[in-house]
Design an enzyme around this catalytic site. Structure first.
Site, PDB file in Angstrom:
ATOM      1  N   LEU A   1       0.815  -1.221   0.000  1.00  0.00           N
ATOM      2  CA  LEU A   1       0.000   0.000   0.000  1.00  0.00           C
ATOM      3  C   LEU A   1       0.849   1.272   0.000  1.00  0.00           C
ATOM      4  O   LEU A   1       0.425   2.310  -0.492  1.00  0.00           O
ATOM      5  CB  LEU A   1      -0.953   0.003   1.205  1.00  0.00           C
ATOM      6  CG  LEU A   1      -2.101  -1.006   1.110  1.00  0.00           C
ATOM      7  CD1 LEU A   1      -2.817  -1.138   2.449  1.00  0.00           C
ATOM      8  CD2 LEU A   1      -3.090  -0.604   0.024  1.00  0.00           C
TER       9      LEU A   1
ATOM     10  N   GLU B   1       5.486 -10.102  15.355  1.00  0.00           N
ATOM     11  CA  GLU B   1       4.986  -8.952  16.133  1.00  0.00           C
ATOM     12  C   GLU B   1       3.631  -8.621  15.543  1.00  0.00           C
ATOM     13  O   GLU B   1       3.554  -8.123  14.420  1.00  0.00           O
ATOM     14  CB  GLU B   1       5.935  -7.753  15.981  1.00  0.00           C
ATOM     15  CG  GLU B   1       7.337  -7.972  16.504  1.00  0.00           C
ATOM     16  CD  GLU B   1       7.430  -7.825  18.018  1.00  0.00           C
ATOM     17  OE1 GLU B   1       6.395  -7.613  18.679  1.00  0.00           O
ATOM     18  OE2 GLU B   1       8.545  -7.940  18.539  1.00  0.00           O
TER      19      GLU B   1
ATOM     20  N   CYS C   1      -0.407  -0.479  15.969  1.00  0.00           N
ATOM     21  CA  CYS C   1      -0.583  -1.765  16.665  1.00  0.00           C
ATOM     22  C   CYS C   1      -0.797  -1.557  18.152  1.00  0.00           C
ATOM     23  O   CYS C   1      -1.547  -2.274  18.787  1.00  0.00           O
ATOM     24  CB  CYS C   1       0.616  -2.669  16.415  1.00  0.00           C
ATOM     25  SG  CYS C   1       2.179  -1.925  16.898  1.00  0.00           S
TER      26      CYS C   1
END
Ligand code: NAD
Length: 483
Positions: free
Chosen positions: A185, A256, A290
């Site tokens: 992206l 992660e 995140c």
């Protein structure tokens, strides 16, 4: 003066020290999520480019180019990369802001942070030390920490430059080579790091950066029997696919992954610090973080007042593109926007209370309104699943025990936060929170020096700080009989 490999509108692949157009002429159109205009195209690397990258990296490994380099020279090489990243920031940050939609100052901070990772790990490159083990007078025994060889690194789109540096810098410090897959992206800014690598005269082939889709290039890289270690940062579903691929080839993999992180605001929390933390914690980068503060648990005595302040703050955010440093920027793609909007709509349909926002904003670009849900049932999907958007779930609590149980009550465990003036309460709570790191009185506290990683479905292993070096070395023991 421009150094970009995107100056003709094409982001090329950095393969074995050369800039290549990829294989077969396939391209990814990279969109500006604020205007929906195409910013540039990325040339897709196919199997041929991947093979070239692996062959070049293996050549470096076989000739021990980085592993036999004097540690102080490796440190100097990393410092040169840092210098070049800083020099490219004025060109790279606007590019990153346009292709990702994030604020320009956030993009500038990413380049600065990326450079800092290289500086930090340059300081550790000559301190990767084994230990001696006493076996008695007849033996000498010691450990050596060796690099794995080729580190395959798959990078997400939310912080492509800083997250790439987070893994690449310690990998190189330890003497590994690396092949990075850029996020489809927003690949172009990360390719600027390739340019910094080139200008810093990192040996050719030691680092390659490739463009491509996850299910194609990403899967080929992660599944290759020729790589020696995998670092993946991204979603749980892809992390699971990577772990399956790694199991097939018995390759060590570090994952992660996502989060559903809760802040607990106790009765004595400082309101101003809390509101400021929520602003950054859930609305910065449109919530595509995140470690976002996606849940806020507030002591019931403060609940009404805190929600009023948060709604006022959410409504006051300026909305616009990243280049104008708007407070609130778009989701990176129409797919992400649709996902976030659908999750909020489902929550509303099932009886959850939306107190501000809740839908996309009626304008060009992929803008979701800053959204707050109140009195959210902690067991509901909206309180359990990662949204990855500007959506805060507020839940009041009555007792400390309840707050800890709710905070710990998801499958994730990336970060958590505690807001109180009582240090004892903060520490007792931090000790019981199921999370890789706990922030007290400030969300996103910590830095590149502080270890970061998750528990549960947030993944395992630790990046950042001294701890991260352990991911990039394996221990060899050498035992010598003296008699
Ligand atoms: P994603 O899993 O969709 O993609 C991440 C990367 O994996 C991309 O480069 C993608 O092309 C690649 N990929 C996709 N499918 C693949 C496959 N089958 N094999 C190999 N590679 C594949 O994640 P995303 O949407 O880019 O990022 C958002 C997610 O990342 C969120 O869940 C977020 O919480 C997580 N994240 C975690 C951290 C952390 O440090 N824990 C940091 C940033 C983002």
């Amino acid at each position: 003066m421009t150094h970009s490999r995107t100056e003709d509108g094409l982001a090329r692949n950095f393969v074995a020290g050369e800039w290549r157009e990829g294989d077969g002429g396939a391209r990814i159109a990279v969109e500006d999520p604020a205007s929906e205009e195409i910013v540039l195209e990325a040339a897709i690397a196919g199997e041929q480019s991947l093979s070239l990258a692996i062959e070049a990296a293996q050549g470096c490994v076989d000739r021990r180019i980085l592993s036999d380099m004097l540690p102080a020279e490796r440190a100097a090489m990393l410092r040169r990369v840092a210098t070049e990243i800083r020099a490219l920031a004025s060109e790279g940050a606007p590019l990153l802001s346009r292709e990702s939609g994030k604020r320009l100052d956030d993009a500038e901070a990413e380049f600065a942070e990326a450079a800092s990772y290289f500086e930090y790990y340059s300081g550790l490159a000559d301190k990767i030390e084994g230990r001696s083990i006493p076996l008695g007078p007849g033996h000498a025994d010691f450990t050596v920490l060796e690099p794995y060889g080729i580190s395959a690194q798959i990078i997400p789109w939310n912080y492509p430059v800083s997250l790439a540096a987070r893994s690449l810098a310690p990998a190189l410090a330890a003497g590994n080579c690396a092949i990075l897959k850029a996020p489809e992206l927003d690949p172009a800014a990360l390719l600027m790091v390739g340019h910094a690598i080139e200008r810093a005269e990192v040996p050719k082939g030691a680092v390659s950066i490739l463009n491509g889709y996850g299910a194609e290039l990403g899967a080929s890289l992660a599944g290759s029997p020729l790589i020696d270690q995998i670092v993946f940062t991204g979603s749980v579903a892809t992390g699971q696919a990577i772990l399956h691929a790694a199991a097939e080839t018995v390759t060590p993999a570090l994952v992660e992954l996502g989060g559903k992180s809760a802040a607990i605001a106790f009765a004595d929390a400082d309101a101003a610090a809390l509101v400021e933390s929520v602003k950054w914690g859930i609305f910065n980068n449109a919530g595509q973080v995140c470690s976002a503060m996606s849940r806020l648990l507030v002591h019931r005595s403060r609940h009404r007042d805190v929600v009023e302040r948060l709604v006022a703050m959410a409504k006051s955010l300026s909305i616009g593109d990243g280049l104008s440093n708007s407070d609130h920027t778009p989701q990176i793609s129409s797919t992400q926007l649709e996902r976030v909007e659908a999750m909020v709509a489902a929550a509303r349909d099932s009886g959850q209370k939306v107190v501000t926002g809740g839908t996309r904003i009626d304008r060009a670009g992929h803008f979701m309104a800053p959204t707050i849900l109140d009195e959210v049932d902690p067991a509901s999907p909206i309180a359990q699943e990662e949204i990855f958007g500007p959506v805060l779930c507020v839940t009041p609590f009555d007792s400390d025990e309840d707050a800890i149980a709710i905070a710990n009550g998801t499958e994730f465990g990336l970060v958590a936060g505690v807001f109180t003036r009582d240090v004892g309460l903060a520490l007792r709570t931090a000790n019981r929170l199921r999370a890789g790191q706990v922030f007290v009185n400030q969300w996103f506290a910590g830095g590149i020096q502080t270890p970061f990683g998750g528990v549960g479905k947030s993944g395992f292993g630790r990046e950042k700080g001294v701890e991260a070096l352990a991911n990039y070395v394996r221990t060899k023991n050498i035992a010598i009989a003296l008699d």
